[in-house]
Scaffold this motif. Structure first.
Motif, PDB file in Angstrom:
ATOM      1  N   LEU A  98      77.114  26.841  75.040  1.00  0.00           N
ATOM      2  CA  LEU A  98      76.413  25.561  75.099  1.00  0.00           C
ATOM      3  C   LEU A  98      75.026  25.722  75.718  1.00  0.00           C
ATOM      4  O   LEU A  98      74.061  25.084  75.270  1.00  0.00           O
ATOM      5  CB  LEU A  98      77.229  24.540  75.894  1.00  0.00           C
ATOM      6  CG  LEU A  98      78.553  24.121  75.258  1.00  0.00           C
ATOM      7  CD1 LEU A  98      79.261  23.100  76.148  1.00  0.00           C
ATOM      8  CD2 LEU A  98      78.328  23.542  73.875  1.00  0.00           C
ATOM      9  N   HIS A 125      74.376  16.531  67.856  1.00  0.00           N
ATOM     10  CA  HIS A 125      74.450  17.894  68.395  1.00  0.00           C
ATOM     11  C   HIS A 125      75.537  18.038  69.456  1.00  0.00           C
ATOM     12  O   HIS A 125      76.105  19.121  69.625  1.00  0.00           O
ATOM     13  CB  HIS A 125      73.086  18.305  68.960  1.00  0.00           C
ATOM     14  CG  HIS A 125      72.662  17.527  70.163  1.00  0.00           C
ATOM     15  ND1 HIS A 125      72.009  16.314  70.079  1.00  0.00           N
ATOM     16  CD2 HIS A 125      72.801  17.785  71.484  1.00  0.00           C
ATOM     17  CE1 HIS A 125      71.757  15.882  71.296  1.00  0.00           C
ATOM     18  NE2 HIS A 125      72.225  16.729  72.166  1.00  0.00           N
ATOM     19  N   LEU A 179      81.219  24.596  67.698  1.00  0.00           N
ATOM     20  CA  LEU A 179      80.671  25.910  68.080  1.00  0.00           C
ATOM     21  C   LEU A 179      81.642  26.626  69.012  1.00  0.00           C
ATOM     22  O   LEU A 179      81.932  27.816  68.848  1.00  0.00           O
ATOM     23  CB  LEU A 179      79.313  25.745  68.766  1.00  0.00           C
ATOM     24  CG  LEU A 179      78.100  25.425  67.894  1.00  0.00           C
ATOM     25  CD1 LEU A 179      76.877  25.174  68.765  1.00  0.00           C
ATOM     26  CD2 LEU A 179      77.828  26.549  66.916  1.00  0.00           C
ATOM     27  N   TYR A 209      72.908  27.285  73.069  1.00  0.00           N
ATOM     28  CA  TYR A 209      72.568  26.331  72.010  1.00  0.00           C
ATOM     29  C   TYR A 209      71.496  25.345  72.473  1.00  0.00           C
ATOM     30  O   TYR A 209      70.615  24.963  71.689  1.00  0.00           O
ATOM     31  CB  TYR A 209      73.808  25.557  71.553  1.00  0.00           C
ATOM     32  CG  TYR A 209      73.450  24.412  70.631  1.00  0.00           C
ATOM     33  CD1 TYR A 209      72.955  24.655  69.354  1.00  0.00           C
ATOM     34  CD2 TYR A 209      73.541  23.093  71.064  1.00  0.00           C
ATOM     35  CE1 TYR A 209      72.584  23.613  68.510  1.00  0.00           C
ATOM     36  CE2 TYR A 209      73.175  22.054  70.236  1.00  0.00           C
ATOM     37  CZ  TYR A 209      72.693  22.324  68.965  1.00  0.00           C
ATOM     38  OH  TYR A 209      72.317  21.285  68.149  1.00  0.00           O
ATOM     39  N   GLU A 210      71.534  24.940  73.741  1.00  0.00           N
ATOM     40  CA  GLU A 210      70.519  24.015  74.251  1.00  0.00           C
ATOM     41  C   GLU A 210      69.131  24.661  74.217  1.00  0.00           C
ATOM     42  O   GLU A 210      68.137  23.992  73.898  1.00  0.00           O
ATOM     43  CB  GLU A 210      70.882  23.585  75.679  1.00  0.00           C
ATOM     44  CG  GLU A 210      69.949  22.571  76.300  1.00  0.00           C
ATOM     45  CD  GLU A 210      69.901  21.254  75.534  1.00  0.00           C
ATOM     46  OE1 GLU A 210      68.956  20.473  75.776  1.00  0.00           O
ATOM     47  OE2 GLU A 210      70.783  20.996  74.696  1.00  0.00           O
ATOM     48  N   SER A 234      78.674  20.615  68.797  1.00  0.00           N
ATOM     49  CA  SER A 234      78.811  21.718  69.756  1.00  0.00           C
ATOM     50  C   SER A 234      80.272  22.019  70.049  1.00  0.00           C
ATOM     51  O   SER A 234      80.635  23.154  70.374  1.00  0.00           O
ATOM     52  CB  SER A 234      78.081  21.367  71.059  1.00  0.00           C
ATOM     53  OG  SER A 234      76.717  21.140  70.820  1.00  0.00           O
ATOM     54  N   ARG A 262      68.119  24.458  70.627  1.00  0.00           N
ATOM     55  CA  ARG A 262      67.772  23.100  70.225  1.00  0.00           C
ATOM     56  C   ARG A 262      66.385  22.711  70.721  1.00  0.00           C
ATOM     57  O   ARG A 262      65.636  22.034  70.019  1.00  0.00           O
ATOM     58  CB  ARG A 262      68.816  22.113  70.761  1.00  0.00           C
ATOM     59  CG  ARG A 262      68.725  20.715  70.201  1.00  0.00           C
ATOM     60  CD  ARG A 262      69.853  19.854  70.728  1.00  0.00           C
ATOM     61  NE  ARG A 262      69.677  19.530  72.132  1.00  0.00           N
ATOM     62  CZ  ARG A 262      68.992  18.480  72.565  1.00  0.00           C
ATOM     63  NH1 ARG A 262      68.412  17.649  71.707  1.00  0.00           N
ATOM     64  NH2 ARG A 262      68.889  18.235  73.855  1.00  0.00           N
TER      65      ARG A 262
END
Length: 386
Positions: free
Chosen positions: A154, A131, A138, A157-158, A135, A161
Motif C-alpha cells: 500500500l 483506488h 492488490l 502504491y501510494e 488496493s 499514485r
C-alpha cells in the motif's frame, strides 16, 4: 447504366442467343438494384470496423491485459452511441454476460497499475471503484501469489499514485509502450507492487506466439526427422529466424530505396568546363598517385559493403540472444521477487497463509468484485489505437 446491365432472365435468354452477352439472373439483379441492400452493407462495415481494429491489436505478440479492457470499454461506448437501440441493447447484454464470468479485479488492476491509465478512464461516481477499494485486490493477489503477508504494497502504491520518482511521468515516458520493461526497472524500489504488476502485465492474452512456434516446429520436427535434441532444434530455429530477419531487412531497404527514387529528384547541375578544369584533368591522368588514391577509395567502398553484410548477420544473432536473455531475466526477476518476499516475511508463526487464503472468496466468484460494465467507463473513452 446499372439498370440496363441487370435485366430480367427472360430478356437475357433472347440476348444470349443473339450477341452472346451474359446477364445476371432476375433474383440477383433485383437485390443489387435495391438501395436497402447497399445501405445494409455499409452499416455492416461500420459495425465490423472497430472489431477488426481491436482484434488486430490483441493478436500482437506484446499485447497486454490493459489493452483487452480498453477494447472492451470501446465496444461499450460504440454500442451505447449506436442508432439501432434494440440491437445495441442485445449486444450490450451479451457483453455484460461475458464480462460477468471474468476475473474482473485482474483487468481493472491492469489499468490501475498503468502510468497512462490509472483511474483516469473510470467514472468517479462508482461507489466500489476507487483506488482504496482496488488496493484491497492488490493485497489479495500479492498474498495469493507469494503465499506471504503483505507489508509495504500500500505504501508503494501510494507513491505510484502520487507520481513520486520513479513513478513520475518523465520516467515512464522513456519506456514508451513497454509496460513490462518499465515495471522491471522500478521493481527494486517497489518489490511487492512491482511483483504484482509484473505478474499482471506478463499474462499472455493470446496464442499468437505459441501458434507461430508450432508453425516453426512443423518445418524442423517432421516425421522423418523426429529425433532432434533441443540443442540442434534451437540452432536450426536461430538459423531460420536469422534468414527470415535478413529477408525482412532487405525488403524494407528495397521499399525505402524505391520511395526515395520516386519522391526525390536529382538536382540539375550545369556542367561548365573551362581551361582550368581541363588542366586539372590532365594533371590527374599524368599523376599516378591520384590514380592510386582513387583505386584505394573504390576498394574501401567494397570493403564497407562486405562489412555491412557481416554486421547485419551479427545484428541478427545479437537480437536473438537479447530476446532469450530477456526471457531469462524475467524468469529470474520473478524468482527473486518470490524469494525476497519469503525472506522479508516477519509475521507471527501462528498465521497460516494457506488457511488465510482459503477463507477468502476468489475474485471470479466474489459478488463484491463484480461491476456493471456499462457504468464504469467514461463517456469520451478514446479508441484503442496503440
Amino acid at each position: 447504366t446499372l439498370g440496363s446491365k441487370f435485366e430480367s432472365s427472360e430478356q437475357s435468354t433472347s440476348h444470349q442467343s443473339s450477341d452472346n452477352i451474359l446477364y445476371l439472373p432476375n433474383n440477383i439483379s433485383s437485390i443489387l438494384l435495391d438501395e436497402t441492400w447497399w445501405q445494409s452493407l455499409s452499416e455492416l462495415v461500420k459495425i465490423l470496423k472497430p472489431y477488426c481494429i481491436i482484434l488486430d491489436i490483441l493478436q500482437y505478440d506484446k499485447a497486454r491485459l490493459h489493452e483487452v479492457l480498453h477494447g472492451f470499454g470501446y465496444f461499450i461506448k460504440f454500442w451505447k452511441d449506436y442508432d439501432d437501440i434494440e440491437l445495441s441493447e442485445k449486444i450490450l447484454d451479451r457483453l455484460q454476460t461475458r464480462w460477468q464470468s471474468w476475473e474482473q479485479p485482474l483487468l481493472l488492476l491492469s489499468w490501475l497499475l498503468h502510468p497512462k491509465y490509472k483511474m483516469s478512464k473510470f467514472k468517479d461516481n462508482i461507489p466500489n471503484l476507487n483506488h482504496v477499494y482496488l488496493s484491497k485486490w492488490l493485497i489479495y493477489y500479492y498474498e495469493a501469489w507469494t503465499k506471504t503477508i503483505s507489508k509495504s504494497i500500500l505504501r508503494e502504491y501510494e507513491n505510484f499514485r502520487r507520481g513520486i520518482y520513479p513513478f513520475d511521468e518523465q520516467t515512464s515516458n522513456q519506456f514508451e509502450d513497454d509496460i513490462l520493461k518499465y515495471w522491471g526497472f522500478v521493481v527494486p524500489l517497489a518489490k511487492e507492487l512491482g511483483y504484482v504488476a509484473q505478474r499482471i502485465f506478463g499474462i499472455c492474452i493470446n496464442a499468437a506466439s505459441v501458434e507461430r512456434l508450432w508453425s516453426n516446429m512443423g518445418f524442423l520436427h517432421t516425421k522423418r526427422r523426429n529425433r532432434l535434441n533441443y540443442e540442434k532444434t534451437l540452432k536450426m530455429s536461430k538459423l531460420r529466424a536469422a534468414i527470415s530477419y535478413k529477408h525482412r531487412v532487405d525488403e524494407v531497404k528495397t521499399i525505402q530505396q524505391q520511395k526515395m527514387k520516386e519522391n526525390i529528384a536529382e538536382p540539375i547541375v550545369p556542367i561548365i568546363i573551362n581551361s582550368n578544369d581541363n588542366t586539372n584533368l590532365e594533371n590527374q591522368e599524368k599523376n599516378p598517385i591520384n590514380l592510386e588514391i582513387q583505386k584505394e577509395n573504390s576498394n574501401t567502398q567494397d570493403d564497407d559493403s562486405d562489412e555491412e553484410g557481416e554486421n547485419n548477420e551479427f545484428q541478427v544473432s545479437l537480437n536473438w540472444n537479447n530476446l532469450i536473455n530477456t526471457w531469462g531475466q524475467l524468469l529470474l526477476q520473478e524468482k527473486e521477487a518470490e524469494l525476497s518476499a519469503v525472506t522479508d516475511l516477519h509475521c507471527d508463526d501462528d498465521i497460516d497463509i494457506d488457511e488465510f487464503l482459503l477463507n477468502r472468496t476468489h475474485p471470479a466468484l466474489d459478488n463484491e468484485a463484480k461491476w456493471n460494465i456499462r457504468d464504469i467507463f467514461i463517456d469520451n473513452l478514446d479508441a484503442p489505437f496503440f
